[in-house]
Design a protein around this motif. Structure first.
Motif, PDB file in Angstrom:
ATOM      1  N   LEU A   1       3.707  94.541 -35.192  1.00 42.46           N
ATOM      2  CA  LEU A   1       4.397  95.191 -36.283  1.00 42.46           C
ATOM      3  C   LEU A   1       3.823  96.593 -36.406  1.00 42.46           C
ATOM      4  O   LEU A   1       2.693  96.757 -36.823  1.00 42.46           O
ATOM      5  CB  LEU A   1       4.204  94.392 -37.571  1.00 42.46           C
ATOM      6  N   THR A   2       4.575  97.579 -36.003  1.00 41.77           N
ATOM      7  CA  THR A   2       4.132  98.964 -36.060  1.00 41.77           C
ATOM      8  C   THR A   2       4.827  99.670 -37.209  1.00 41.77           C
ATOM      9  O   THR A   2       6.041  99.572 -37.357  1.00 41.77           O
ATOM     10  CB  THR A   2       4.460  99.691 -34.743  1.00 41.77           C
ATOM     11  N   VAL A   3       4.048 100.384 -38.001  1.00 39.47           N
ATOM     12  CA  VAL A   3       4.569 101.062 -39.181  1.00 39.47           C
ATOM     13  C   VAL A   3       4.474 102.574 -38.984  1.00 39.47           C
ATOM     14  O   VAL A   3       3.474 103.079 -38.485  1.00 39.47           O
ATOM     15  CB  VAL A   3       3.755 100.665 -40.433  1.00 39.47           C
TER      16      VAL A   3
ATOM     17  N   VAL B   1       9.695 100.480 -39.433  1.00 33.89           N
ATOM     18  CA  VAL B   1       8.894  99.364 -38.949  1.00 33.89           C
ATOM     19  C   VAL B   1       9.582  98.801 -37.712  1.00 33.89           C
ATOM     20  O   VAL B   1      10.810  98.646 -37.701  1.00 33.89           O
ATOM     21  CB  VAL B   1       8.778  98.260 -40.020  1.00 33.89           C
ATOM     22  N   GLN B   2       8.797  98.490 -36.683  1.00 31.42           N
ATOM     23  CA  GLN B   2       9.381  97.828 -35.521  1.00 31.42           C
ATOM     24  C   GLN B   2       8.373  96.867 -34.922  1.00 31.42           C
ATOM     25  O   GLN B   2       7.171  97.041 -35.064  1.00 31.42           O
ATOM     26  CB  GLN B   2       9.875  98.818 -34.488  1.00 31.42           C
ATOM     27  N   VAL B   3       8.893  95.858 -34.252  1.00 26.87           N
ATOM     28  CA  VAL B   3       8.070  94.865 -33.581  1.00 26.87           C
ATOM     29  C   VAL B   3       8.438  94.890 -32.110  1.00 26.87           C
ATOM     30  O   VAL B   3       9.604  94.743 -31.756  1.00 26.87           O
ATOM     31  CB  VAL B   3       8.299  93.461 -34.173  1.00 26.87           C
ATOM     32  N   VAL B   4       7.416  95.100 -31.265  1.00 30.22           N
ATOM     33  CA  VAL B   4       7.621  95.216 -29.827  1.00 30.22           C
ATOM     34  C   VAL B   4       6.854  94.107 -29.134  1.00 30.22           C
ATOM     35  O   VAL B   4       5.686  93.835 -29.453  1.00 30.22           O
ATOM     36  CB  VAL B   4       7.133  96.589 -29.315  1.00 30.22           C
ATOM     37  N   ASP B   5       7.495  93.451 -28.157  1.00 30.02           N
ATOM     38  CA  ASP B   5       6.830  92.477 -27.306  1.00 30.02           C
ATOM     39  C   ASP B   5       6.063  93.261 -26.247  1.00 30.02           C
ATOM     40  O   ASP B   5       6.664  93.910 -25.393  1.00 30.02           O
ATOM     41  CB  ASP B   5       7.860  91.562 -26.653  1.00 30.02           C
TER      42      ASP B   5
ATOM     43  N   SER C   1       6.774  92.396 -22.348  1.00 27.06           N
ATOM     44  CA  SER C   1       8.009  92.854 -21.717  1.00 27.06           C
ATOM     45  C   SER C   1       8.363  94.293 -22.081  1.00 27.06           C
ATOM     46  O   SER C   1       9.210  94.903 -21.446  1.00 27.06           O
ATOM     47  CB  SER C   1       9.172  91.936 -22.103  1.00 27.06           C
ATOM     48  N   GLY C   2       7.725  94.838 -23.133  1.00 31.73           N
ATOM     49  CA  GLY C   2       8.015  96.195 -23.557  1.00 31.73           C
ATOM     50  C   GLY C   2       9.334  96.345 -24.288  1.00 31.73           C
ATOM     51  O   GLY C   2       9.863  97.437 -24.403  1.00 31.73           O
ATOM     52  N   ARG C   3       9.872  95.253 -24.792  1.00 33.54           N
ATOM     53  CA  ARG C   3      11.157  95.287 -25.492  1.00 33.54           C
ATOM     54  C   ARG C   3      10.953  95.193 -26.994  1.00 33.54           C
ATOM     55  O   ARG C   3      10.074  94.489 -27.478  1.00 33.54           O
ATOM     56  CB  ARG C   3      12.033  94.125 -25.033  1.00 33.54           C
ATOM     57  N   THR C   4      11.808  95.876 -27.725  1.00 31.80           N
ATOM     58  CA  THR C   4      11.775  95.811 -29.182  1.00 31.80           C
ATOM     59  C   THR C   4      12.445  94.519 -29.634  1.00 31.80           C
ATOM     60  O   THR C   4      13.582  94.247 -29.267  1.00 31.80           O
ATOM     61  CB  THR C   4      12.504  97.019 -29.793  1.00 31.80           C
TER      62      THR C   4
END
Length: 95
Positions: A1-3, A12-16, A19-22
């Motif tokens: 969880l990046t703010v 805010v987004q969450v990245v795996d 795999s580098g995917r949002t």
């Protein structure tokens, strides 16, 4: 969880990382969220940050994600950044 926070908005987004995917993202500039915010909730205040925390938690739970790592992205952990984290925890995310 990046703010990320700017003066007027919260993002805010969450990245795996594998795999580098949002996986999911939410911000106060998203038309769906912006239209649903009350007059007192804006991206530049704590009430708006709490709304973004709840929205990202709901979107992640729909995708089956409950555990994340919180990245405050260099911002101090207080105010709007803390409000996003607290609201996401209250909505069911673990970090």
């Amino acid at each position: 969880l990046t703010v990320f926070r700017s003066v007027a908005h919260m993002y805010v987004q969450v990245v795996d990382d594998m795999s580098g995917r949002t996986i999911a993202a939410a911000s106060t500039v998203d038309p769906k969220i912006k239209g649903a915010l009350d007059a007192a909730e804006r991206g530049g205040n704590i009430a708006g940050a709490k709304a973004i925390g709840r929205v990202i938690a709901e979107r992640l739970k729909e995708k089956g994600v409950t555990r994340v790592v919180f990245d405050r992205n260099g911002f101090l952990y207080h105010g709007r950044v803390k409000a996003v984290a607290d609201a996401a925890r209250e909505a069911g995310l673990e970090f």
